[in-house]
Design an enzyme around this catalytic site. Structure first.
Site, PDB file in Angstrom:
ATOM      1  N   GLN A 183      -4.965   5.953  16.703  1.00 20.61           N
ATOM      2  CA  GLN A 183      -5.072   4.491  16.751  1.00 20.61           C
ATOM      3  C   GLN A 183      -3.708   3.815  16.762  1.00 20.61           C
ATOM      4  O   GLN A 183      -3.580   2.690  17.234  1.00 20.61           O
ATOM      5  CB  GLN A 183      -5.885   3.975  15.552  1.00 20.61           C
ATOM      6  CG  GLN A 183      -7.346   4.344  15.588  1.00 20.61           C
ATOM      7  CD  GLN A 183      -8.128   3.630  16.696  1.00 20.61           C
ATOM      8  OE1 GLN A 183      -7.726   2.584  17.214  1.00 20.61           O
ATOM      9  NE2 GLN A 183      -9.252   4.202  17.084  1.00 20.61           N
ATOM     10  N   SER A 203      -4.493  10.406  21.690  1.00 18.09           N
ATOM     11  CA  SER A 203      -5.610  10.435  22.644  1.00 18.09           C
ATOM     12  C   SER A 203      -5.314   9.405  23.726  1.00 18.09           C
ATOM     13  O   SER A 203      -4.824   8.308  23.433  1.00 18.09           O
ATOM     14  CB  SER A 203      -6.888  10.075  21.892  1.00 18.09           C
ATOM     15  OG  SER A 203      -7.947   9.947  22.796  1.00 18.09           O
ATOM     16  N   CYS A 328     -22.705   3.864  11.481  1.00 16.62           N
ATOM     17  CA  CYS A 328     -24.065   4.392  11.310  1.00 16.62           C
ATOM     18  C   CYS A 328     -24.266   5.627  12.159  1.00 16.62           C
ATOM     19  O   CYS A 328     -25.143   5.669  13.015  1.00 16.62           O
ATOM     20  CB  CYS A 328     -25.080   3.339  11.660  1.00 16.62           C
ATOM     21  SG  CYS A 328     -24.953   1.967  10.546  1.00 16.62           S
TER      22      CYS A 328
HETATM   23  C1  LIG Z   1      -8.218   7.948  14.268  1.00 17.02           C
HETATM   24  C2  LIG Z   1      -8.951   8.696  15.326  1.00 17.02           C
HETATM   25  N1  LIG Z   1      -8.802  10.034  15.412  1.00 17.02           N
HETATM   26  C3  LIG Z   1      -9.425  10.756  16.350  1.00 17.02           C
HETATM   27  C4  LIG Z   1     -10.256  10.172  17.260  1.00 17.02           C
HETATM   28  C5  LIG Z   1     -10.936  11.025  18.292  1.00 17.02           C
HETATM   29  O1  LIG Z   1     -10.294  10.884  19.547  1.00 17.02           O
HETATM   30  P1  LIG Z   1     -11.041  11.376  20.863  1.00 17.02           P
HETATM   31  O2  LIG Z   1     -12.113  10.393  21.155  1.00 17.02           O
HETATM   32  O3  LIG Z   1      -9.973  11.389  21.932  1.00 17.02           O
HETATM   33  O4  LIG Z   1     -11.544  12.756  20.592  1.00 17.02           O
HETATM   34  C6  LIG Z   1     -10.481   8.784  17.206  1.00 17.02           C
HETATM   35  C7  LIG Z   1     -11.441   8.128  18.122  1.00 17.02           C
HETATM   36  O5  LIG Z   1     -12.054   7.124  17.803  1.00 17.02           O
HETATM   37  C8  LIG Z   1      -9.795   8.029  16.220  1.00 17.02           C
HETATM   38  O6  LIG Z   1      -9.959   6.708  16.112  1.00 17.02           O
END
Ligand SMILES: Cc1ncc(COP(=O)(O)O)c(C=O)c1O
Length: 389
Positions: A183, A203, A328
């Site tokens: 994030q 990501s 949820c």
């Molecule tokens: C803090 C955090 N870590 C990991 C992820 C997972 O990422 P990805 O959707 O690329 O697997 C997210 C996705 O919402 C996230 O907000």
């Protein structure tokens, strides 16, 4: 009806420049970068260029980046990889990981899985704003701690953790430090060396890049074991033929994030502050998370006497996309583990709403959304048995 997207923590629209950069790699430069012929060489060159763009955003070196299938996979490779590397710690208390109670499921579920394999995990509590308490971290370190994994910024409430301090403590104790920066990336300037980060997950789809691709920074010298075995791609840590169009998209998204960070920060933060100011004028409305140490695009509210899901559905009917505060994911409508960790009651947690802004949001949208929220909160309260005023 005009549609307004204000759920950028869940995903983002792929930037036009990113799409343009990716397109030739589906049909023109479609080679496998491991092939020795000219098609392979072309793909290889672009793969290396993307790696450099990702590294540049983190102040890392190219050979410290491996490509993955997204944030979840990066977290799994980092945490399980470190765990398998250290599985032989067999002293009285067993190999030990320190994390926080408010991590994304990609980290929490990985840690829970490792507990079933004999690893010990400490889930650090947080304060009312979602900040990990440094003294708790210090007290939790033992001679068997082989990894600290604490997120850079929280995906629900947007709170930014004291990463520099955590990195310093990890370094002083000679413990590798992983952070989930999914994030934070593109919103918080990150220098992995200055912050003493050993492993960092990102990501692509949270920074206007394509879905299904991400990266893991692994500091030179930090050793982890692979969790996927195969052809030995990405230094043997993530076997599988490269998703070249996705990787090109991630590289371009990182390049744009770096170029636009200052401008984006100023613009989006201003919108977010206006939204918070407007919405907090609603009677008995509150901001969840830290007032200042929070992501530039995150506004997370709770409203006494209403239910977040109903608010969300009514916003959706008006074309406005946001998220509830209560994740949820289970059919039991459980309150979010993050809001629970802040000390909120299940009722308060269920009255929450997350709005996350992005580059394409406009000031008039913020004014409109604020008015609609006020309207819906009034309607819901007029029907709510929990609202007694
Ligand atoms: C803090 C955090 N870590 C990991 C992820 C997972 O990422 P990805 O959707 O690329 O697997 C997210 C996705 O919402 C996230 O907000």
């Amino acid at each position: 009806m005009k549609k307004i997207f204000m759920d950028h923590a869940s995903t983002t629209k792929v930037d036009k420049e990113v799409i343009d950069a990716m397109l030739p790699f589906f049909s023109e430069y479609f080679g496998n970068p491991l092939s020795l012929h000219s098609f392979g060489r072309e793909a290889r060159k672009s793969l290396d260029q993307s790696r450099k763009k990702v590294a540049d955003l983190l102040d890392a070196k190219e050979d410290e980046i491996i490509f993955t299938a997204g944030g979840t996979e990066s977290d799994n490779i980092a945490i399980k990889g470190a765990a398998y590397q250290n599985k032989n710690i067999r002293e009285s208390r067993g190999p030990h990981i320190i994390t926080s109670a408010i991590e994304h499921p990609a980290v929490l579920e990985t840690c829970k899985h490792l507990e079933t394999q004999g690893f010990k995990v400490k889930y650090l509590p947080v304060d009312e704003y979602g900040i990990v308490k440094i003294n708790d971290l210090k007290d939790s370190i033992s001679e068997n701690t082989f990894l600290i994994t604490i997120m850079l910024a929280n995906n629900e409430i947007g709170t930014i953790e004291p990463i520099e301090e955590i990195g310093k403590i990890a370094k002083e104790n000679n413990i590798p430090f992983h952070t989930d920066a999914v994030q934070a990336i593109g919103k918080v300037p990150i220098d992995v060396n200055k912050l003493n980060i050993d492993l960092l997950s990102i990501s692509s789809h949270k920074i206007y890049g394509p879905k299904g691709v991400g990266a893991l920074y692994i500091k030179k010298g930090v050793k982890i074991q692979p969790i996927v075995h195969g052809g030995g791609h990405e230094k043997g840590l993530r076997s599988s033929t490269h998703n070249i169009p996705g990787i090109i998209g991630l590289g371009k998204a990182c390049e744009l994030a770096k170029k636009r960070m200052e401008k984006d920060t100023k613009y989006i933060k201003n919108l977010r502050d206006k939204l918070i100011k407007n919405v907090l004028q609603i009677e008995e409305s509150y901001l969840n998370g830290h007032p200042e140490k929070r992501l530039i695009n995150n506004a997370h509210f709770r409203f006494t006497g209403i239910e977040g899901e109903s608010l969300l559905m009514r916003l959706d009917e008006k074309g406005i996309a946001a998220a509830t505060g209560s994740a949820c994911s289970s059919k039991k409508l459980q309150a979010s583990h993050v809001l629970t960790a802040l000390g909120l009651s299940p009722i308060d947690s269920h009255g929450s709403l997350r709005i996350t802004l992005g580059r394409e949001n406009m000031e008039d949208e913020v004014s409109y959304v604020s008015e609609v929220i006020q309207e819906i909160v009034d309607q819901l309260r007029s029907m709510s048995p929990l609202w007694t005023k």
